[in-house]
Design an enzyme around this catalytic site. Structure first.
Site, PDB file in Angstrom:
ATOM      1  N   HIS A 148       0.845  -1.202   0.000  1.00  0.00           N
ATOM      2  CA  HIS A 148       0.000   0.000   0.000  1.00  0.00           C
ATOM      3  C   HIS A 148       0.877   1.246   0.000  1.00  0.00           C
ATOM      4  O   HIS A 148       0.697   2.153  -0.829  1.00  0.00           O
ATOM      5  CB  HIS A 148      -0.904  -0.017   1.241  1.00  0.00           C
ATOM      6  CG  HIS A 148      -1.735   1.211   1.440  1.00  0.00           C
ATOM      7  ND1 HIS A 148      -3.097   1.234   1.255  1.00  0.00           N
ATOM      8  CD2 HIS A 148      -1.392   2.473   1.813  1.00  0.00           C
ATOM      9  CE1 HIS A 148      -3.557   2.447   1.499  1.00  0.00           C
ATOM     10  NE2 HIS A 148      -2.538   3.226   1.846  1.00  0.00           N
ATOM     11  N   GLU A 149       1.852   1.286   0.900  1.00  0.00           N
ATOM     12  CA  GLU A 149       2.698   2.484   1.026  1.00  0.00           C
ATOM     13  C   GLU A 149       3.579   2.674  -0.199  1.00  0.00           C
ATOM     14  O   GLU A 149       3.726   3.780  -0.709  1.00  0.00           O
ATOM     15  CB  GLU A 149       3.565   2.407   2.288  1.00  0.00           C
ATOM     16  CG  GLU A 149       2.787   2.337   3.597  1.00  0.00           C
ATOM     17  CD  GLU A 149       1.700   3.389   3.734  1.00  0.00           C
ATOM     18  OE1 GLU A 149       0.741   3.140   4.484  1.00  0.00           O
ATOM     19  OE2 GLU A 149       1.780   4.446   3.091  1.00  0.00           O
ATOM     20  N   HIS A 152       1.743   4.178  -3.009  1.00  0.00           N
ATOM     21  CA  HIS A 152       1.627   5.644  -2.906  1.00  0.00           C
ATOM     22  C   HIS A 152       2.808   6.284  -3.636  1.00  0.00           C
ATOM     23  O   HIS A 152       2.671   7.302  -4.298  1.00  0.00           O
ATOM     24  CB  HIS A 152       1.631   6.100  -1.441  1.00  0.00           C
ATOM     25  CG  HIS A 152       0.296   6.052  -0.763  1.00  0.00           C
ATOM     26  ND1 HIS A 152      -0.860   6.559  -1.309  1.00  0.00           N
ATOM     27  CD2 HIS A 152      -0.059   5.574   0.462  1.00  0.00           C
ATOM     28  CE1 HIS A 152      -1.877   6.390  -0.463  1.00  0.00           C
ATOM     29  NE2 HIS A 152      -1.412   5.791   0.618  1.00  0.00           N
ATOM     30  N   TYR A 163      -4.322  14.400  -2.974  1.00  0.00           N
ATOM     31  CA  TYR A 163      -4.705  13.677  -1.766  1.00  0.00           C
ATOM     32  C   TYR A 163      -5.835  14.383  -1.016  1.00  0.00           C
ATOM     33  O   TYR A 163      -5.714  14.774   0.154  1.00  0.00           O
ATOM     34  CB  TYR A 163      -3.481  13.512  -0.858  1.00  0.00           C
ATOM     35  CG  TYR A 163      -3.560  12.332   0.080  1.00  0.00           C
ATOM     36  CD1 TYR A 163      -3.560  12.512   1.460  1.00  0.00           C
ATOM     37  CD2 TYR A 163      -3.634  11.028  -0.409  1.00  0.00           C
ATOM     38  CE1 TYR A 163      -3.622  11.436   2.330  1.00  0.00           C
ATOM     39  CE2 TYR A 163      -3.687   9.941   0.452  1.00  0.00           C
ATOM     40  CZ  TYR A 163      -3.689  10.155   1.822  1.00  0.00           C
ATOM     41  OH  TYR A 163      -3.748   9.078   2.673  1.00  0.00           O
ATOM     42  N   GLU A 172      -5.960   6.455  -2.206  1.00  0.00           N
ATOM     43  CA  GLU A 172      -6.014   5.406  -1.174  1.00  0.00           C
ATOM     44  C   GLU A 172      -6.483   4.068  -1.747  1.00  0.00           C
ATOM     45  O   GLU A 172      -5.919   3.006  -1.447  1.00  0.00           O
ATOM     46  CB  GLU A 172      -6.942   5.830  -0.030  1.00  0.00           C
ATOM     47  CG  GLU A 172      -6.268   6.723   0.975  1.00  0.00           C
ATOM     48  CD  GLU A 172      -5.035   6.072   1.578  1.00  0.00           C
ATOM     49  OE1 GLU A 172      -5.115   4.898   1.974  1.00  0.00           O
ATOM     50  OE2 GLU A 172      -3.976   6.740   1.615  1.00  0.00           O
ATOM     51  N   ASN A 189      -1.742 -18.348  -0.276  1.00  0.00           N
ATOM     52  CA  ASN A 189      -2.435 -19.114   0.778  1.00  0.00           C
ATOM     53  C   ASN A 189      -2.976 -18.203   1.880  1.00  0.00           C
ATOM     54  O   ASN A 189      -3.830 -18.596   2.659  1.00  0.00           O
ATOM     55  CB  ASN A 189      -1.447 -20.122   1.381  1.00  0.00           C
ATOM     56  CG  ASN A 189      -0.222 -19.410   1.946  1.00  0.00           C
ATOM     57  OD1 ASN A 189       0.180 -18.369   1.419  1.00  0.00           O
ATOM     58  ND2 ASN A 189       0.344 -19.947   3.014  1.00  0.00           N
ATOM     59  N   GLU A 197      -4.762  -6.925   8.001  1.00  0.00           N
ATOM     60  CA  GLU A 197      -5.209  -7.989   8.921  1.00  0.00           C
ATOM     61  C   GLU A 197      -4.066  -8.668   9.661  1.00  0.00           C
ATOM     62  O   GLU A 197      -4.237  -9.100  10.812  1.00  0.00           O
ATOM     63  CB  GLU A 197      -6.041  -9.049   8.183  1.00  0.00           C
ATOM     64  CG  GLU A 197      -5.304  -9.874   7.144  1.00  0.00           C
ATOM     65  CD  GLU A 197      -5.046  -9.109   5.871  1.00  0.00           C
ATOM     66  OE1 GLU A 197      -5.711  -8.067   5.647  1.00  0.00           O
ATOM     67  OE2 GLU A 197      -4.146  -9.522   5.098  1.00  0.00           O
ATOM     68  N   ASP A 233      -9.723  14.190   7.595  1.00  0.00           N
ATOM     69  CA  ASP A 233      -8.971  13.178   6.831  1.00  0.00           C
ATOM     70  C   ASP A 233      -8.935  13.520   5.339  1.00  0.00           C
ATOM     71  O   ASP A 233      -9.211  12.683   4.469  1.00  0.00           O
ATOM     72  CB  ASP A 233      -9.568  11.790   7.041  1.00  0.00           C
ATOM     73  CG  ASP A 233      -8.731  10.662   6.401  1.00  0.00           C
ATOM     74  OD1 ASP A 233      -7.501  10.819   6.310  1.00  0.00           O
ATOM     75  OD2 ASP A 233      -9.329   9.641   5.995  1.00  0.00           O
ATOM     76  N   HIS A 238      -9.656   8.011   3.648  1.00  0.00           N
ATOM     77  CA  HIS A 238      -9.508   6.641   4.147  1.00  0.00           C
ATOM     78  C   HIS A 238     -10.846   5.951   4.395  1.00  0.00           C
ATOM     79  O   HIS A 238     -10.888   4.789   4.797  1.00  0.00           O
ATOM     80  CB  HIS A 238      -8.686   6.635   5.445  1.00  0.00           C
ATOM     81  CG  HIS A 238      -7.252   6.958   5.248  1.00  0.00           C
ATOM     82  ND1 HIS A 238      -6.736   8.231   5.436  1.00  0.00           N
ATOM     83  CD2 HIS A 238      -6.215   6.189   4.843  1.00  0.00           C
ATOM     84  CE1 HIS A 238      -5.441   8.214   5.169  1.00  0.00           C
ATOM     85  NE2 HIS A 238      -5.100   6.986   4.815  1.00  0.00           N
TER      86      HIS A 238
HETATM   87  O1  LIG Z   1      -4.166   3.986   4.573  1.00  0.00           O
HETATM   88  C1  LIG Z   1      -3.117   4.036   5.153  1.00  0.00           C
HETATM   89  N1  LIG Z   1      -2.206   5.000   4.909  1.00  0.00           N
HETATM   90  O2  LIG Z   1      -2.511   5.975   3.993  1.00  0.00           O
HETATM   91  C2  LIG Z   1      -2.774   2.957   6.175  1.00  0.00           C
HETATM   92  C3  LIG Z   1      -3.924   2.495   6.988  1.00  0.00           C
HETATM   93  C4  LIG Z   1      -3.500   1.111   7.455  1.00  0.00           C
HETATM   94  C5  LIG Z   1      -2.141   0.942   6.881  1.00  0.00           C
HETATM   95  C6  LIG Z   1      -1.239   1.919   7.631  1.00  0.00           C
HETATM   96  C7  LIG Z   1      -1.627   3.296   7.089  1.00  0.00           C
HETATM   97  C8  LIG Z   1      -2.289   1.642   5.532  1.00  0.00           C
HETATM   98 CA   LIG Z   2      -6.870  -8.635  14.724  1.00  0.00          CA
HETATM   99 CA   LIG Z   3      -4.841  -8.337   3.228  1.00  0.00          CA
HETATM  100 ZN   LIG Z   4      -2.607   5.166   2.172  1.00  0.00          ZN
END
Ligand SMILES: O=C(NO)[C@]12CC[C@H](CC1)C2
Ligand SMILES: [Ca+2]
Ligand SMILES: [Ca+2]
Ligand SMILES: [Zn+2]
Length: 315
Positions: A148-149, A152, A163, A172, A189, A197, A233, A238
């Protein structure tokens, strides 16, 4: 002062052992020499370097190292290892040379601040908190979060979505979608349609920060009728990401669709069609056009994209 790439290892946030690419450096400290095994991966075309902020907030902090080939820092082990996984994903799937497509150095800092339950891309590098042990473990322990990061970062060199409001929610959402695609690529798996999670609420099972399959499970909207008009936000980036996240889930699980086809459509849209000010409708059009480019006009794939966005109220 010699450096050579060596293989080391370390235990990750979830207690698993990972093999790491380290840099063996002989440094001079006063009148003696010391051999350090640094978290500097020189085996890929992009250098991957992992730092620690030592629970302060100056970036990037100091490079993580050990006097043996064992790195005794779980958050750093995972940040270093998973950054390589994400690099390999973008290279393997799309021939992309890392974050900027020019093999810039991939920098991650762990142990940012204290009890910090968050992670972010600061425009130049990835930054991870340790969590607080209740809401989360160290955030680099989740591959979908690191993906995810780092996405970005990719976005910044491509669409560079503003943003804020809908373009921010798309920013996001693309990070959540690629976080999920990369989890599928590397951990079939352990694949799911949820975010964070692996490190979220260690005392509670089967929960996460966000769900793409059912955003409402964690209070996020899954339809335009429930768009969250707010100034907090950055306009709810988010939470409103739940709407395009749900569309992504619907696309990938439509009949005749696969994750492999979906990620090709998403990457092409991010690189060729989306711009800084793209809103949800523009994203629908960009993704349909990408599917048409790849699979043809009126194709099963293009129609799946159209239907999914209409199902979440974007016409
Ligand atoms: O959406 C995020 N950052 O923009 C998160 C939220 C949970 C993870 C840590 C930070 C991704
Ligand atoms: Ca948990
Ligand atoms: Ca996942
Ligand atoms: Zn993010």
């Amino acid at each position: 002062i010699r450096t050579v790439s060596v293989t080391g290892s370390g235990i990750g946030v979830l207690g698993d052992t990972k093999t790491l690419n380290l840099d063996k450096v002989t440094v001079k400290i006063r009148n003696k020499t010391e051999t350090q095994y640094q978290t500097n991966d020189l085996t890929r075309s992009a250098v991957i370097t992992t730092y620690t902020a030592n629970n302060a907030t100056r970036l990037p902090g100091s490079i993580v190292y050990s006097l043996s080939q064992i790195i005794n820092d779980p958050a750093a082990v995972d940040a270093h290892y998973y950054a390589g996984v994400v690099y390999d994903y973008y290279k393997t799937k799309f021939g992309r040379n890392g974050i900027d497509n020019g093999n810039m150095t991939i920098k991650s800092t762990v142990h940012y601040s204290r009890n910090y339950v968050n992670a972010f891309w600061n425009g130049s590098q990835m930054v991870y908190g340790d969590g607080d042990g209740v809401n989360s473990l160290a955030l680099s322990g989740g591959l979908d979060i690191i993906a995810h990061e780092m996405t970005h970062g990719v976005d910044e060199y491509e669409a560079d979505l503003i943003y804020k409001d809908q373009s921010g929610a798309l920013n996001e959402s693309f990070s959540d979608c690629f976080g999920t695609f990369i989890e599928y690529f590397a951990q079939k798996n352990k694949f799911d349609w949820e975010m964070g999670e692996d490190v979220w609420t260690p005392k509670i099972a089967n929960d996460a920060l966000r769900s793409l399959q059912d955003p409402t499970k964690y209070g996020d909207p899954a339809h335009m009728n429930d768009y969250n008009y707010t100034t907090s936000d950055n306009g709810g980036v988010h939470t409103n990401c739940g709407i395009p996240n749900k569309a992504c889930y619907l696309i990938a699980t439509s009949s005749g669709m696969t994750i492999e086809k979906t990620e090709q459509i998403y990457y092409r849209a991010l690189v060729n069609y989306l711009t800084q000010s793209s809103d949800f409708k523009a994203a629908k059009e960009a993704l349909i056009q990408s599917a048409v480019d790849l699979y043809g006009v009126n194709s099963v794939e293009a129609n799946a994209v159209k239907a999914a966005f209409e199902a979440v109220g974007i016409y």
